[in-house]
Write a protein that holds these residues in place. Structure first.
Motif, short mmCIF file in Angstrom:
data_model
loop_
_atom_site.label_atom_id
_atom_site.label_comp_id
_atom_site.label_asym_id
_atom_site.label_seq_id
_atom_site.Cartn_x
_atom_site.Cartn_y
_atom_site.Cartn_z
N LYS A 107 0.86 -1.19 0.00
CA LYS A 107 0.00 0.00 0.00
C LYS A 107 0.89 1.23 0.00
N LYS A 108 0.44 2.22 -0.77
CA LYS A 108 1.15 3.49 -0.74
C LYS A 108 0.39 4.41 0.19
N ILE A 109 1.08 5.03 1.08
CA ILE A 109 0.39 6.00 1.92
C ILE A 109 1.08 7.34 1.78
N SER A 110 0.35 8.36 2.12
CA SER A 110 0.90 9.70 2.03
C SER A 110 1.03 10.25 3.43
N LEU A 111 2.24 10.71 3.72
CA LEU A 111 2.50 11.20 5.07
C LEU A 111 3.19 12.55 4.96
N ASN A 112 2.57 13.55 5.47
CA ASN A 112 3.14 14.91 5.40
C ASN A 112 3.57 15.27 3.99
#
Lengths: 207, 962
Positions: free
Chosen positions: A48-53
């Protein structure tokens, strides 16, 4: 937002059989829940790709079988993991007491000395709780891990557990970057330090 | 200087308020004033600061601010240098200082200049830029401004006197307009001259800073007497006139470069000399230290802090300034650039090998082919032998065999090779009763071992090998081979012999010593993992062989069933060691409970699973003997993981993965079925995944346990159901082997055989770097040099990370080695200085600090001064060097008598010390002079060195009554 992937992280999910490891993963990755989740054989994984800041981070999450017999097979895949989620079932005391063994297992087989650990008490939607939140918290404090309670069924705490862990990994120096990523990381830290504090607070993460 | 007229001109301009016609010069002054205001240096009531404590001028930090300033089209940079005021909590109550003493007007700069506590501060030159600024040293100033041609200016320096004068008068106007009391300097002439002229004005005083450089020193300027005359005549003081006597500080420097018997260096181990007698000490230790004298020069500074001109005499004829009688002694050490150090040489050579393009064959050629067919010992041979041969005997023969065959054609001679091989494989050495260099017993259980001081400093995060284990030793020996035994060729030879020995051990079922038992430890380096893997293979095969032997024996002794006899050796099947007890137990079970028909007898039982009974019969539930887990090295795991990852993260991928992972489940189910005839899936689950067996709350009527499988186990078509349905009852020892030890062992051996010298070096790089860092720490710990240990820690954590991420670029490792070399050089320097200045063991803390300061600081006070032990030691070093000089001179005299008188006079000048290489004087006086009746401070700093004389004077005058 930057579309290029900042880094790929390897995360393990371990714990006794039937505590809901695969369900947590399924909920996090596909946002699905199946009361009768097939029993994992050996290891499986999901991405999974997640977006953080504002940064995209790719997660390769390795789901392991909890059965005693698979323990000769699964630790091979602990190699180079940056984070580990140790799951227990709040309605089964035994799955909680066995966490000690799982921590030892991790200590023995993980190749990174500063791997970030998170203890997750799952199935809080169930009524017959045997492990209190306080007990879980104490355990996490004693072993210096992150802590959260969750329910894969109601989605409570699932997203947060993964995000929290990733956040911590990113903040741990020397755990994840490769040479060319060093500069990226500096930029990342500068922008995320404050948010990190906040999200850690609102999630009830304990470190 | 006609500053007053300039002032008026400017005033006129101001009154007109028309700046359109302002000259370049006026613009320059305006900009200068602007900068002074910006830097807040215009406050005329600034309090007088407390005098600096001794050494603060060099120990405190300096800060500088820089601006650009143009004079017409010439760009200057203007820099303010100031000492930070990081005071030790003391408040600068300074008002008093000024008020107490109303008699004399005081300027901060001039007060600092007259203060003696910061005389002769050491200045370090780095790329021609001195730190602190050379002006701080010449005038003991704590704050000043320097204007110098900017680096981008067309002309690199100003040489014309007229230009210098214009600049100085501009400064004069600007500082007067701003009431700036900070001295302002301009730099003139070539930058290397450090030629500065300056000005400081305020409170009715003007002080001018002047400078003189002379390449040829006038005769009367060579001694204090003459210099006093120069100083006084400049001041207009008549010698012998009343007034304060001149106060003098002096510093004489003496150079020592001839070490004679005090020289220090270390030799690399010489294996040629030790031939045949090479001990563990030499082989197992990396050499350390500077192989050439790392200290190039010691400079002794004899310092007389302050005396009155009348107290001591220093003239051409006679001098009271004898170094032995100086108040303080300071010492500077100059180091050889990049001194040759043994450990780092070893490291760099191995790195070079890592980059090598050569193949094994190039180095060894025929030598390799001749021996390429290792003696084939089939497992069958081993089986038929009545007794497993004595290990030592076999290896001894093997080594002996190779010796005969190869004569001395290998790059490493046999005399050298044998001790090395015995060092690596100590169990092979049966020439002596006790093993000469056994591996530490702790290799097996590193957990139980308390790391020593050095090891804990470095930490255990290295992807290395057990300390003093086989891989560790091989790495160290390899470094020796490259350095002293014949370079890359020798390394290739050693690697080849190592691989040969591994193959021999595999062929003969002899375990490899010096690696931890068990599965490959992924925390260790790849080579160590490979050796552990090989050991796993050897172990498994030996177990199979032994089981076969045992069963053969058993069948010979007793009348056993046909089944046991069928147990012939076949590599295709997995074989479990079955002890005789097992066999016996099994037979008793069979006898007491003859329920099973011949075709359905339980086999491969390990033990009862508690008191659980099978659901559909009265039989106990037995845990089967299962196949052991498969050992894997990290590269194999990576390959496996890659395969799994490539299946994708969708459902199909997941299913395929499940199939791949099911092999061990199938094997376990088959074993279970074999051990528990008549069992159902529920029985299996109760053992295998007990949480998926949900027991009913109430037991059945007959007291038996009832229950159901968990709902997830009941999902139709789930892999567990499917595998259960296809699995046949097959005991583990008859199943296909999950771990093919023969294949795996061959893979390991093949991989190592095919390694080129550079591959081999890379495999050994981490243990070697680990070993050298450990060596470094061991040497660094006793020195207690501040910062050194933390520097090494820093190096090792950097190295650790490189190995963790499997950095391929050798240059990155070279960077680490450079840092190792730097640390090693420092330790070598300390060792050399210790040898020279205070040999012996048990140095005090003060002594250790002195030694390490000498390495890092430009100048260090000799503790105890000239009469201390160190002082005596220094004297005797000078004396010895002096004797050598005199002796060579005498030898010269025999041939040329003309020189006699000259050498005699130099012989007279101080029995011990040579002529000072440099003399420095600071002359100070507070006196009324010239036309003024006010007492003003004046100072002259003189440096007499090999490059001539440089005089920097500050002379003040009264501007009020001029």
């Amino acid at each position: 937002m930057d579309d290029s992937v900042l880094t790929t992280l390897k995360i393990l999910i371990i714990g006794e059989s039937g505590v809901g490891k695969s369900s947590l993963l399924m909920r996090f990755v596909d946002n699905e829940f199946n009361a009768d989740q097939a029993i994992t054989i050996g290891v499986d994984f999901k991405c999974k790709k997640i977006s953080l800041n504002g940064n995209t981070i790719k997660l390769a999450i390795w789901d392991t079988a909890g059965q005693e017999r698979f323990r000769t097979l699964t630790p091979s895949y602990y190699r180079d993991a940056q984070g580990a989620i140790l799951v227990y079932d709040v309605t089964k005391k035994e799955s909680f007491t066995k966490l000690e063994t799982w921590l030892n297992e991790l200590e023995t087989y993980s190749t990174k000395s500063n791997i970030v650990k998170m203890v997750v008490g799952n199935k809080i939607d169930m009524e017959n709780r045997e492990v209190s939140r306080d007990d879980g918290m104490k355990f996490a404090r004693r072993h210096a891990t992150l802590f959260i309670e969750s329910s894969a069924k109601t989605t409570d705490g699932v997203q947060c557990a993964f995000e929290e862990l990733v956040q911590k990994i990113i903040q741990t120096p020397g755990l994840w970057e490769t040479q060319e990523e060093t500069s990226k990381r500096a930029a990342f830290r500068a922008s995320s330090d404050d948010d990190a504090q906040q999200s850690s607070y609102c999630c009830g993460g304990y470190f | 200087m006609s500053s007053s007229t300039i002032q008026e001109d400017l005033d006129e301009d101001v009154y007109h308020c028309d700046f359109t016609t302002a000259s370049e010069w006026e613009i320059f002054i305006a900009r200068l004033e602007e900068i002074i205001h910006e830097w807040k240096l215009s406050s005329s009531n600034a309090n007088l600061l407390k005098p600096l404590k001794p050494g603060q001028l060099s120990s405190r930090n300096w800060v500088s601010k820089c601006e650009n300033i143009m004079f017409a089209d010439f760009q200057f940079s203007i820099t303010r240098y100031s000492l930070t005021n990081e005071d030790d909590g003391e408040t600068p109550e300074s008002e008093n200082l000024r008020d107490n003493d109303d008699e004399n007007v005081k300027l901060q700069a001039l007060e600092d200049m007259m203060h003696i506590d910061n005389d002769f501060i050491p200045v370090v030159y780095n790329d021609n830029i001195s730190h602190p600024h050379v002006l701080a040293r010449l005038y003991s100033l704590r704050e000043f401004i320097v204007i110098n041609p900017s680096s981008s200016a067309v002309a690199k320096y100003i040489a014309e006197e007229s230009k210098i004068k214009i600049l100085l008068s501009s400064i004069c106007i600007a500082i007067n307009n701003c009431s700036c009391e900070v001295p302002v300097f301009i730099q003139a002439l070539e930058p290397w001259r450090n030629f500065h002229l300056g000005l400081c004005e305020g409170r009715g005083i003007r002080a001018e800073f002047e400078m003189v450089h002379l390449k040829k020193v006038p005769q009367d300027c060579k001694h204090l007497t003459g210099l006093l005359n120069v100083f006084k005549s400049r001041l207009g003081m008549m010698s012998g006139s009343e007034g304060e006597p001149v106060r003098v500080s002096a510093k004489f420097s003496y150079s020592l470069t001839d070490w004679t018997s005090y020289s220090w260096s270390q030799e690399p181990p010489n294996f040629e000399l030790l031939q045949g007698e090479i001990g563990v000490e030499e082989l197992g230790t990396l050499p350390f230290g500077a192989s050439m004298e790392p200290v190039s020069e010691l400079i002794l500074h004899a310092v007389w802090p302050e005396f009155l001109e009348t107290a001591l005499v220093d003239s051409q004829a006679y001098s009271d300034l004898e170094p032995q009688r100086a108040t303080n002694w300071f010492l500077s050490a100059r180091m050889v650039d990049e001194p040759a150090c043994l450990l780092s040489e070893y490291m760099f050579e191995i790195l070079e090998l890592c980059r090598s393009q050569h193949s094994m064959h190039e180095f060894l050629g025929d030598f390799m082919q001749q021996d390429s067919g290792p003696p084939l010992t089939t497992p069958f041979d081993v089986l038929t032998e009545s007794k497993v041969p004595n290990i030592g005997k076999v290896i001894g023969q093997s080594f002996g065999h190779s010796r005969r065959d190869r004569s001395s054609r290998g790059p490493i001679s046999n005399d050298m090779l044998m001790p090395i091989l015995y060092f690596l494989f100590p169990d092979a050495d049966n020439s002596q009763d006790s093993v000469r260099s056994p591996y530490p017993e702790t290799i097996g259980n590193a957990m139980n071992r308390e790391p020593n001081m050095a090891e804990s400093t470095i930490g255990n995060g290295f992807k290395s090998a057990p300390i003093d284990g086989l891989v560790w030793r091989l790495a160290v020996v390899m470094a020796h081979a490259v350095h002293t035994l014949g370079g890359t060729k020798a390394a290739a030879h050693l690697w080849y012999e190592f691989c040969q020995e591994l193959r021999f051990r595999w062929n003969n079922g002899i375990k490899i010593p010096g690696v931890a038992p068990g599965f490959p430890d992924l925390k260790m380096c790849l080579l160590n993992q490979k050796l552990q893997m090989l050991n796993c293979c050897i172990e498994r095969r030996n177990a199979v062989t032994n089981a076969a032997l045992a069963s053969a024996k058993a069948s010979g002794n007793s009348d056993e069933s046909e089944e046991e006899e069928e147990e012939e050796e076949d590599d295709e099947f997995y074989d479990c060691a079955m002890s005789e007890e097992d066999v016996a137990k099994q037979t008793t079970v069979e006898k007491s409970k003859p329920i099973h028909s011949l075709w359905n007898r339980p086999v491969g039982r390990l033990c009862r699973h508690g008191n659980l009974k099978l659901l559909n019969s009265d039989e106990f539930l037995y845990i089967p003997i299962t196949q052991e887990a498969t050992p894997k090295t990290e590269d194999q795991i990576d390959e496996d993981a890659e395969v799994l990852l490539n299946l994708g993260s969708d459902i199909q991928g997941s299913e395929l993965r499940t199939q791949l992972m099911s092999a061990s489940l199938l094997s376990d189910i088959e074993s279970f079925k074999a051990a528990n005839p008549g069992a159902v899936l529920e029985d299996f689950i109760r053992w295998y995944s007990p949480r998926d067996w949900i027991e009913d709350k109430e037991p059945g009527e007959d007291g038996s346990v009832k229950g159901t499988l968990s709902s997830r186990m009941q999902i139709p078509g789930n892999p567990w159901l499917e595998i259960w349905s296809v699995a046949k009852p097959v005991p583990a020892r008859r199943q296909n082997r999950l771990f093919d030890y023969t294949r795996e062992a061959e893979k390991v051996l093949h991989r190592l055989d095919l390694s080129q010298p550079s591959d081999a070096a890379r495999l050994l790089l981490c243990p070697l770097l680990h070993a050298s860092l450990l060596r470094l720490v061991q040497q660094a710990l006793p020195i207690e040099m501040p910062g050194l240990i933390s520097a090494i820690k820093h190096i090792s954590s950097k190295a650790e990370t490189l190995f963790r991420v499997c950095e391929k670029d050798i240059n990155r490792y070279a960077e680490i080695c450079k840092e190792v070399a730097h640390a090693e050089a420092m330790i070598g320097q300390v060792a050399s200085l210790e040898h020279k200045l205070c040999p012996g063991t048990g140095q005090t803390w003060q002594m250790k600090k002195f030694l390490s300061d000498l390495v890092v600081e430009p100048e260090v006070a000799v503790p105890g001064g000239p009469h201390s032990d160190i002082g005596k030691r220094i004297k005797s070093m000078f004396a010895e060097a002096r004797r050598v000089v005199l002796m060579t001179n005498e030898a010269d005299q025999d041939s040329s008598d003309g020189e006699k008188s000259k050498s005699k006079s130099s012989g007279l000048h101080g029995a011990i010390f040579p002529k000072p290489t440099e003399k420095e004087f600071i002359l100070r006086v507070r006196a009324a002079c010239q036309n003024s009746f006010l007492v003003m401070p004046h100072r002259l700093t003189v440096q007499l060195g090999p490059n001539g004389i440089s005089m920097a004077g500050c002379f003040s005058q009264d501007t009020t009554f001029q």
